[in-house]
Design an enzyme around this catalytic site. Structure first.
Site, PDB file in Angstrom:
ATOM      1  N   GLU A   1     -55.518  -2.511  17.056  1.00  0.00           N
ATOM      2  CA  GLU A   1     -56.329  -1.569  16.676  1.00  0.00           C
ATOM      3  C   GLU A   1     -57.430  -1.844  15.563  1.00  0.00           C
ATOM      4  O   GLU A   1     -56.946  -2.524  14.601  1.00  0.00           O
ATOM      5  CB  GLU A   1     -55.129  -0.391  16.152  1.00  0.00           C
ATOM      6  CG  GLU A   1     -56.339   0.790  15.866  1.00  0.00           C
ATOM      7  CD  GLU A   1     -55.126   1.960  15.270  1.00  0.00           C
ATOM      8  OE1 GLU A   1     -55.771   3.086  15.142  1.00  0.00           O
ATOM      9  OE2 GLU A   1     -54.049   1.722  14.967  1.00  0.00           O
TER      10      GLU A   1
ATOM     11  N   LYS B   1     -59.721   7.432  21.778  1.00  0.00           N
ATOM     12  CA  LYS B   1     -58.506   8.092  21.591  1.00  0.00           C
ATOM     13  C   LYS B   1     -58.605   9.299  21.508  1.00  0.00           C
ATOM     14  O   LYS B   1     -59.280   9.949  20.996  1.00  0.00           O
ATOM     15  CB  LYS B   1     -57.733   7.367  20.274  1.00  0.00           C
ATOM     16  CG  LYS B   1     -56.558   8.177  19.926  1.00  0.00           C
ATOM     17  CD  LYS B   1     -56.137   7.296  18.446  1.00  0.00           C
ATOM     18  CE  LYS B   1     -54.554   7.682  17.963  1.00  0.00           C
ATOM     19  NZ  LYS B   1     -54.379   7.232  16.673  1.00  0.00           N
TER      20      LYS B   1
ATOM     21  N   CYS C   1     -52.036   3.814  18.877  1.00  0.00           N
ATOM     22  CA  CYS C   1     -51.039   4.040  17.820  1.00  0.00           C
ATOM     23  C   CYS C   1     -50.279   5.298  18.213  1.00  0.00           C
ATOM     24  O   CYS C   1     -49.157   5.076  18.885  1.00  0.00           O
ATOM     25  CB  CYS C   1     -52.197   4.263  16.778  1.00  0.00           C
ATOM     26  SG  CYS C   1     -51.111   4.770  14.996  1.00  0.00           S
TER      27      CYS C   1
END
Length: 509
Positions: free
Chosen positions: A272, A334, A386
């Site tokens: 990330e 995301k 995540c």
């Protein structure tokens, strides 16, 4: 007649039992993985609450939640204090408010459980698993959700693992809580010498547990015979310099250096925001990566993305993944953002009050739904960034469009706490639920490759700068859970609530 073994216990002792019962659930998760404590925890909770009034049930539910979250999400303190530029007293206060607020969900649920079941202890035993599962689902949805510490997650290595691809993590939670209720019922039945119903209850409960290993042998999906080579890099970049422009070149050189021997791998994964500048600033590094890649190689990296949003009618930032290569490509933004870490609720009032509300890159916007997979040759990789890997239905829905899962994270926010271990365990459960291989890349651990049974086939320990290489495989077909999601289990729980509440079981029992 059901009995209450703690009927004469003083209030402080009953409160202590509930706090301990909640904390026992934390021990079912990584890094301990004592899954067998789950039913025991539920039986302890019922030993205190089964005959309580509504007001008492609210307090008992809150104490149970307090025990669970105060022990299970202590990693929040690391994010707030060590990386949020917040003083220790303020960090303790914020963590306390967070834990106490989460525990309120259980308090309200227990109060509602009492209202639904009235005074009948039998009805309460039947309703408890249903109420618990519905509470978990609500907690994973309310205010963007906190889908953490689901009891079923602990069974990725437990005997109930086989239920995951069939019905998902909530189904396993239903079995665990149902087993806890059955243990309490067995105790009461045997004590009152009602051996026949005790035997029936015991056999039915045991059958659910014995079915798990049998189901785990079933090949819900088909694994390809053609392996893909991969390399994933764990840079172990200190969180304190992650967004410091003075260290930008050093960070990029770390990942370029780690990749030097693996440019010809089919899939190369950086974690990330491994590229800690936006794509419009990262043109030179992206072109350099493209020039180094093998002919059939694709590099996938986390990167902030700056673009025009038609929803907001303005330019906005996304936490994104970029795939680079001649044999593939794609971008994913995301969707499930972390409150305060990636966006600030009530931003106009909270910004500037304390350092925690001004974390770097905490102004992201969620990406659109139904995004296309990343392409790497024949692999169609469905990503999760995540926190997103914690959402079972979200990952299952997306997995239908891909034959391989990839997740990236920066668990440096959680330091040397239990958070990264819990995070990895949830990733493993998602691989098990979908019957797909998953490649997991993190900044400082735990980087891993996970097979379609949720088992780790290779990993890099935390806080090491290293490269993980190996092979993984694409998968065809869908598990039943991917097709239905959690709705069958939630529907079953709702049916139990409706029909048991309507006094299918007489009130005087």
């Amino acid at each position: 007649m059901l009995s209450n073994p703690l009927a004469r216990a003083p209030r402080w002792a009953a409160a202590l039992v509930l706090l301990v019962a909640g904390a026992l659930q934390t021990l079912t998760f990584s890094p301990w993985e004592w899954w067998w404590l789950g039913p025991l925890s539920v039986a302890l909770i019922l030993s205190v609450t089964l005959f309580q009034t509504g007001r008492q049930l609210f307090l008992s539910g809150w104490l149970t939640g307090l025990g669970l979250f105060a022990s299970g999400v202590t990693w929040i303190y690391v994010s707030i204090s060590e990386h949020g530029n917040t003083s220790i007293p303020v960090a303790v206060l914020l963590m306390t408010l967070f834990v106490a607020g989460l525990a309120l969900v259980h308090g309200i649920a227990f109060w509602g459980w009492g209202k639904l079941a009235k005074e009948s202890p039998v009805r309460r035993l039947i309703l408890f698993p249903a109420v618990w599962v519905l509470t978990d689902w609500i907690r994973g949805w309310l205010l963007t959700g906190f889908p953490w510490l689901y009891l079923g997650t602990a069974h990725v290595d437990g005997p109930l693992a086989g239920w995951a691809p069939l019905a998902g993590v909530h189904a396993i939670t239903l079995i665990i809580t149902g087993t806890g209720a059955a243990l309490y019922g067995l105790y009461s039945l045997v004590r009152s010498r009602r051996y026949a119903p005790a035997a029936i209850l015991g056999v039915c409960t045991l059958a659910l547990w014995l079915a798990g290993p049998a189901l785990n042998r079933f090949p819900w999906t088909e694994v390809s015979n053609k392996p893909l080579t991969f390399a994933t890099m764990q840079g172990n970049i200190p969180q304190q310099i992650k967004w410091d422009p003075d260290f930008l070149r050093d960070q990029l050189m770390v990942y370029l250096g780690l990749t030097e021997e693996d440019w010809d791998r089919d899939i190369i994964l950086w974690p990330e925001t491994a590229i800690p500048i936006t794509q419009d600033e990262a043109g030179p590094i992206i072109e350099h990566i493209r020039s180094k890649l093998g002919e059939e190689s694709v590099l996938i990296s986390g990167i902030p993305w700056y673009t025009y949003s038609t929803n907001r009618e303005d330019y906005t930032y996304h936490n994104s993944i970029l795939a680079i290569g001649d044999e593939g490509g794609g971008v994913y933004h995301k969707q499930k953002l972390v409150p305060f870490g990636e966006y600030v609720p009530l931003e106009q009032w909270l910004r500037g009050i304390i350092g925690f509300f001004d974390l770097p890159m905490s102004s992201f916007s969620p990406g659109p739904k139904y995004q296309d997979p990343l392409i790497a040759g024949e692999a169609r990789l469905m990503p999760a960034i995540c926190y997103e890997v914690a959402y079972p239905d979200f990952v299952a829905m997306n997995a239908r469009r891909g034959n391989l899962l990839v997740t990236i994270s920066n668990d440096g926010w959680f330091g040397d706490s239990i958070g990264p271990h819990q995070h990895l365990q949830m990733a493993r459960m998602r691989a098990l639920e979908t019957g797909r291989y998953m490649l997991r890349g993190t900044n400082n651990g735990v980087t891993a490759v996970i097979d379609n049974k949720g088992q780790i086939r290779g990993d890099i320990p935390q806080f090491e700068r290293e490269v993980l290489t190996g092979e993984l495989r694409t998968v065809s077909g869908n598990t039943p859970f991917m097709l239905t999601g959690s709705w069958p289990v939630l529907t079953l729980a709702a049916i139990l609530v409706v029909f048991v509440r309507e006094r299918v079981i007489p009130k005087n029992r």
